[in-house]
Design an enzyme around this catalytic site. Sequence first.
Site, PDB file in Angstrom:
ATOM      1  N   ASN A  11       0.869  -1.172   0.000  1.00  0.00           N
ATOM      2  CA  ASN A  11       0.000   0.000   0.000  1.00  0.00           C
ATOM      3  C   ASN A  11       0.907   1.223   0.000  1.00  0.00           C
ATOM      4  OD1 ASN A  11      -1.823   2.030   0.494  1.00  0.00           O
ATOM      5  ND2 ASN A  11      -2.349   1.364   2.578  1.00  0.00           N
ATOM      6  N   TRP A  12       1.051   1.808  -1.166  1.00  0.00           N
ATOM      7  CA  TRP A  12       1.995   2.932  -1.296  1.00  0.00           C
ATOM      8  C   TRP A  12       1.455   4.208  -0.672  1.00  0.00           C
ATOM      9  CZ3 TRP A  12       3.973   2.597  -7.108  1.00  0.00           C
ATOM     10  CH2 TRP A  12       4.610   1.353  -7.294  1.00  0.00           C
ATOM     11  N   LYS A  13       0.179   4.243  -0.363  1.00  0.00           N
ATOM     12  CA  LYS A  13      -0.471   5.451   0.170  1.00  0.00           C
ATOM     13  C   LYS A  13      -0.202   6.627  -0.769  1.00  0.00           C
ATOM     14  CE  LYS A  13      -0.239   3.339   4.674  1.00  0.00           C
ATOM     15  NZ  LYS A  13      -0.192   3.471   6.129  1.00  0.00           N
ATOM     16  N   HIS A  99      -9.557   1.308   4.544  1.00  0.00           N
ATOM     17  CA  HIS A  99      -8.315   1.501   5.305  1.00  0.00           C
ATOM     18  C   HIS A  99      -8.578   2.486   6.442  1.00  0.00           C
ATOM     19  CE1 HIS A  99      -4.273   2.741   6.371  1.00  0.00           C
ATOM     20  NE2 HIS A  99      -3.848   1.628   5.801  1.00  0.00           N
ATOM     21  N   GLU A 101      -7.020   4.913   7.474  1.00  0.00           N
ATOM     22  CA  GLU A 101      -6.786   6.321   7.115  1.00  0.00           C
ATOM     23  C   GLU A 101      -7.986   6.887   6.353  1.00  0.00           C
ATOM     24  OE1 GLU A 101      -2.933   5.669   5.331  1.00  0.00           O
ATOM     25  OE2 GLU A 101      -2.183   5.127   7.314  1.00  0.00           O
ATOM     26  N   GLU A 169      -5.566  -4.670  10.485  1.00  0.00           N
ATOM     27  CA  GLU A 169      -4.537  -3.659  10.718  1.00  0.00           C
ATOM     28  C   GLU A 169      -4.844  -2.905  12.003  1.00  0.00           C
ATOM     29  OE1 GLU A 169      -2.460  -2.517   6.789  1.00  0.00           O
ATOM     30  OE2 GLU A 169      -4.215  -1.240   6.995  1.00  0.00           O
ATOM     31  N   GLY A 175       2.492   2.320  10.775  1.00  0.00           N
ATOM     32  CA  GLY A 175       3.520   3.351  10.655  1.00  0.00           C
ATOM     33  C   GLY A 175       4.240   3.682  11.949  1.00  0.00           C
ATOM     34  N   SER A 215       3.177  -2.004  10.364  1.00  0.00           N
ATOM     35  CA  SER A 215       4.617  -2.132  10.656  1.00  0.00           C
ATOM     36  C   SER A 215       5.182  -3.509  10.336  1.00  0.00           C
ATOM     37  CB  SER A 215       4.918  -1.749  12.113  1.00  0.00           C
ATOM     38  OG  SER A 215       4.578  -0.389  12.336  1.00  0.00           O
ATOM     39  N   GLY A 236       2.832  -1.027   4.247  1.00  0.00           N
ATOM     40  CA  GLY A 236       2.925   0.380   3.857  1.00  0.00           C
ATOM     41  C   GLY A 236       4.373   0.783   3.652  1.00  0.00           C
ATOM     42  N   GLY A 237       4.980   1.324   4.705  1.00  0.00           N
ATOM     43  CA  GLY A 237       6.340   1.868   4.604  1.00  0.00           C
ATOM     44  C   GLY A 237       7.334   0.939   3.930  1.00  0.00           C
TER      45      GLY A 237
HETATM   46  P1  PGA Z   1       2.751   0.355   7.575  1.00  0.00           P
HETATM   47  O1  PGA Z   1       1.303   0.588   6.918  1.00  0.00           O
HETATM   48  O2  PGA Z   1       3.278  -0.932   7.006  1.00  0.00           O
HETATM   49  O3  PGA Z   1       3.561   1.557   7.134  1.00  0.00           O
HETATM   50  O4  PGA Z   1       2.556   0.293   9.039  1.00  0.00           O
HETATM   51  C1  PGA Z   1       0.426  -0.486   6.722  1.00  0.00           C
HETATM   52  C2  PGA Z   1      -0.878   0.033   6.175  1.00  0.00           C
HETATM   53  O5  PGA Z   1      -1.357   1.069   6.620  1.00  0.00           O
HETATM   54  O6  PGA Z   1      -1.466  -0.606   5.268  1.00  0.00           O
END
Ligand code: PGA
Length: 252
Positions: A11-13, A99, A101, A169, A175, A215, A236-237
């Site tokens: 997930n590149w956001k 998600h 967010e 999640e 993050g 994470s 994500g990251g």
């Molecule tokens: P993260 O994000 O790996 O940076 O914690 C995961 C996500 O929000 O899908």
Amino acid sequence: MTARRTLIAGNWKMNGLSADGVALASGLADKMKAAGAVDFDMLVCPPAGLISKVVDAVAGSGMHVGGQDCHMNEKGAHTGDTSAALLKDLGCSYAIVGHSERRTDHAETDAIVAAKAAAAQAQGLIAVICIGETEAQRDAGQTLDVNGSQIAGSVPEGSTAANTVIAYEPVWAIGTGRTPTSAEVQEVHAFIRGELAKKIGADEAAKTRILYGGSMNPKNAAELLALADVDGGLIGGASLKVDDFWTVAQSA
Ligand code: PGA
């Protein structure tokens, strides 16, 4: 145990411009091509504006591309939104919905998430439905209740193992570099599968992939992905660097 094919999803956001996105996608596509047959599915979910370029960059690699969100309606007066039909048209096979967010930034409720998931499924996309408790809910001992009610409310009628993936999640793990213990992750995943069974039946629930997200990184991926009810990761990251994401995938 029912065989579930591991899904490694990035997930590149809202990260990356054209050159970064194409370089990342091409780098991963090269790894996939060099690896030949792999025993996991690889998915990247770029920002909407990069989807076309990423689809082109991964052509022939076996990688899948997905959207990070879609609208619940097929088309119409919804300025700034992206339809599931357009995602499909651009070459996506998956759409992340719900998600945390999106739930926070755009006030998306379970009902909205379920409608978005249904819209994605109606276009032949696999909906990656995200759920997870906040830190306050965890501290209050509500982790299972929260995830149970999100499954009940966010998974639409007509969901099957073929058109649905669940991503657990924990909001507090996204993050932050913090994760639940492996025992906690397995407990929640097994619980989620049980709640999913109430919704879509035990057979389908047993076949449905449940990803862990929050994470996940090259250091902890092997342990998390080895858990009985963890069928992949939503990353994500660590999905923004070819080597990190490839290392996570290799841990599967
Ligand atoms: P993260 O994000 O790996 O940076 O914690 C995961 C996500 O929000 O899908």
